[in-house]
Design a protein around this motif. Structure first.
Motif, PDB file in Angstrom:
ATOM      1  N   PHE A   1       0.508  -1.343  -0.006  1.00 22.58           N
ATOM      2  CA  PHE A   1       0.054   0.085   0.056  1.00 22.58           C
ATOM      3  C   PHE A   1       1.392   1.307  -0.176  1.00 22.58           C
ATOM      4  O   PHE A   1       0.056   2.096   0.928  1.00 22.58           O
ATOM      5  CB  PHE A   1      -1.254  -0.146   1.262  1.00 22.58           C
ATOM      6  N   LYS A   2       1.616   1.386  -0.382  1.00 21.78           N
ATOM      7  CA  LYS A   2       2.948   2.211  -0.673  1.00 21.78           C
ATOM      8  C   LYS A   2       2.758   3.212  -2.376  1.00 21.78           C
ATOM      9  O   LYS A   2       2.718   2.197  -3.134  1.00 21.78           O
ATOM     10  CB  LYS A   2       4.490   2.071  -0.205  1.00 21.78           C
ATOM     11  N   ASN A   3       3.197   3.726  -2.549  1.00 22.97           N
ATOM     12  CA  ASN A   3       3.293   4.127  -3.454  1.00 22.97           C
ATOM     13  C   ASN A   3       4.332   3.953  -4.530  1.00 22.97           C
ATOM     14  O   ASN A   3       5.354   3.739  -4.087  1.00 22.97           O
ATOM     15  CB  ASN A   3       3.064   6.571  -3.962  1.00 22.97           C
ATOM     16  N   ALA A   4       4.373   4.588  -5.905  1.00 22.44           N
ATOM     17  CA  ALA A   4       5.625   3.469  -6.712  1.00 22.44           C
ATOM     18  C   ALA A   4       6.900   4.156  -6.113  1.00 22.44           C
ATOM     19  O   ALA A   4       7.368   2.904  -5.707  1.00 22.44           O
ATOM     20  CB  ALA A   4       5.185   3.517  -8.197  1.00 22.44           C
ATOM     21  N   LEU A   5       6.935   5.016  -6.471  1.00 19.43           N
ATOM     22  CA  LEU A   5       8.084   5.746  -5.656  1.00 19.43           C
ATOM     23  C   LEU A   5       9.045   5.575  -4.280  1.00 19.43           C
ATOM     24  O   LEU A   5       9.559   5.188  -3.978  1.00 19.43           O
ATOM     25  CB  LEU A   5       8.077   7.517  -5.656  1.00 19.43           C
ATOM     26  N   ASP A   6       7.920   5.211  -2.974  1.00 11.63           N
ATOM     27  CA  ASP A   6       8.337   4.487  -2.081  1.00 11.63           C
ATOM     28  C   ASP A   6       8.461   3.414  -1.859  1.00 11.63           C
ATOM     29  O   ASP A   6       8.785   2.630  -0.408  1.00 11.63           O
ATOM     30  CB  ASP A   6       7.516   5.058  -1.294  1.00 11.63           C
ATOM     31  N   ASP A   7       7.637   2.261  -2.720  1.00  9.43           N
ATOM     32  CA  ASP A   7       8.354   1.176  -2.898  1.00  9.43           C
ATOM     33  C   ASP A   7       9.825   0.087  -2.545  1.00  9.43           C
ATOM     34  O   ASP A   7       9.815   1.547  -4.504  1.00  9.43           O
ATOM     35  CB  ASP A   7       7.513   0.132  -4.105  1.00  9.43           C
ATOM     36  N   SER A   8       9.749  -0.133  -1.908  1.00 11.32           N
ATOM     37  CA  SER A   8      11.598  -0.509  -2.397  1.00 11.32           C
ATOM     38  C   SER A   8      11.668  -2.010  -3.266  1.00 11.32           C
ATOM     39  O   SER A   8      10.171  -2.397  -3.769  1.00 11.32           O
ATOM     40  CB  SER A   8      11.790  -1.545  -0.639  1.00 11.32           C
ATOM     41  N   LEU A   9      12.739  -2.702  -3.884  1.00  9.47           N
ATOM     42  CA  LEU A   9      13.092  -3.741  -4.781  1.00  9.47           C
ATOM     43  C   LEU A   9      12.251  -4.710  -4.183  1.00  9.47           C
ATOM     44  O   LEU A   9      11.723  -5.223  -4.332  1.00  9.47           O
ATOM     45  CB  LEU A   9      14.164  -2.924  -5.240  1.00  9.47           C
ATOM     46  N   GLU A  10      12.832  -4.367  -2.926  1.00 12.13           N
ATOM     47  CA  GLU A  10      12.938  -5.364  -1.883  1.00 12.13           C
ATOM     48  C   GLU A  10      11.447  -6.482  -1.922  1.00 12.13           C
ATOM     49  O   GLU A  10      10.441  -7.255  -1.904  1.00 12.13           O
ATOM     50  CB  GLU A  10      13.591  -5.866  -0.214  1.00 12.13           C
ATOM     51  N   ASP A  11       9.974  -4.731  -1.539  1.00 12.50           N
ATOM     52  CA  ASP A  11       8.974  -4.832  -1.365  1.00 12.50           C
ATOM     53  C   ASP A  11       8.539  -5.625  -2.453  1.00 12.50           C
ATOM     54  O   ASP A  11       7.509  -6.015  -2.957  1.00 12.50           O
ATOM     55  CB  ASP A  11       8.374  -4.020  -1.115  1.00 12.50           C
ATOM     56  N   ILE A  12       9.128  -5.188  -3.595  1.00  8.38           N
ATOM     57  CA  ILE A  12       8.299  -5.566  -4.730  1.00  8.38           C
ATOM     58  C   ILE A  12       9.006  -6.692  -5.201  1.00  8.38           C
ATOM     59  O   ILE A  12       7.696  -7.688  -5.975  1.00  8.38           O
ATOM     60  CB  ILE A  12       8.686  -4.018  -5.719  1.00  8.38           C
ATOM     61  N   LYS A  13       9.842  -6.734  -5.133  1.00 15.80           N
ATOM     62  CA  LYS A  13      10.575  -8.179  -5.368  1.00 15.80           C
ATOM     63  C   LYS A  13       9.448  -9.305  -4.750  1.00 15.80           C
ATOM     64  O   LYS A  13       9.013 -10.578  -4.726  1.00 15.80           O
ATOM     65  CB  LYS A  13      11.705  -8.617  -5.019  1.00 15.80           C
ATOM     66  N   LYS A  14       9.165  -9.196  -3.194  1.00 18.61           N
ATOM     67  CA  LYS A  14       8.020 -10.590  -2.769  1.00 18.61           C
ATOM     68  C   LYS A  14       7.047 -10.217  -2.959  1.00 18.61           C
ATOM     69  O   LYS A  14       6.182 -11.141  -3.084  1.00 18.61           O
ATOM     70  CB  LYS A  14       8.053  -9.510  -1.275  1.00 18.61           C
TER      71      LYS A  14
END
Length: 237
Positions: free
Chosen positions: A93-106
């Motif tokens: 539930f984060k904006n794209a700018l704030d999503d870490s690569l680790e979060d996106i990967k998970k």
């Protein structure tokens, strides 16, 4: 060897997954319920009464292909997974700018790749048996644009596209591919502040589970390929 039929439900520790496990088990189905938090499944199984014997809890990490492989190898000699329900899901539930690569990967690993890995494990036997049902619990993010959910939307939309293509390939094998697209539902995926503010508008996991079981139970020559479910008051934004 005669294999017992079983339903594999992922993300079964809480929310829609828990409600599905209890609904299917209540109706006499053998459910192998998986989650990283298998202790939560074991806890509610103990409180379920006579039908608890239909629930088999097992720890599986959908982000780990080896975990899925080990699980399938453990049970495939005894059970035919005639139904897979891909329910597990996480979001930031984060904006794209704030999503870490680790979060996106998970998020991609659990919501998209984990579901595809699970389908790939059960599909060969379904084709061999000329029978099977794959139910994907998706989200209205596949139908409508929401801010703060870019990675989640990408994963769920990817699974929708994968499943639609898969369906065309396995029609001849008597395999049903059903996409369930729910709106806001009262589950732990939401922040506690959001639940406090909006839970009165959200759908209950139990109502969704009952509807999915009704769809699953149709055994004649029709299939509900896609169903969108929303609260009567509509989306939260």
């Amino acid at each position: 060897m005669n294999l017992k039929k079983a339903i594999w439900i992922t993300g079964a520790s809480s929310g829609i997954g828990k409600a599905l496990t209890l609904e299917f088990a209540r109706n006499g189905e053998i459910v192998i319920a998986t989650s990283r938090r298998v202790n939560l499944i074991e806890n509610y199984k103990q409180e379920f009464g006579d039908n608890s014997l239909n629930i088999i809890p097992e720890e599986v990490n959908l982000a780990d292909l080896n975990s899925i492989e080990n699980f399938y190898n453990k049970y495939s000699g005894k059970y035919f997974f005639n139904t897979l329900i891909n329910n597990a899901g996480i979001s930031s539930f984060k904006n794209a700018l704030d999503d870490s690569l680790e979060d996106i990967k998970k998020i991609i690993e659990v919501n998209l790749l984990g579901a595809i890995y699970s389908i790939k494990k059960v599909l060969p036997k379904m084709i061999e048996m000329n029978n099977g049902t794959i139910i994907n619990i998706l989200s209205v993010v596949t139908q409508k644009i929401f801010s703060g959910s870019s990675a989640y939307s990408a994963a769920k939309s990817g699974l929708l596209a994968y499943s639609n293509s898969l369906r065309e390939e396995v029609r001849k094998n008597n395999i049903r591919v059903i996409n369930v697209i729910p709106g806001a539902t009262k589950t732990p995926i939401w922040d506690s502040k959001v639940l406090e503010k909006y839970s009165h508008r959200m759908m209950s996991p139990e109502d969704i589970a009952k509807l999915i079981y009704q769809i699953y139970s149709i055994k004649n020559n029709i299939v509900t390929e896609e169903i969108v479910i929303r609260p009567i008051e509509g989306d939260l934004n």
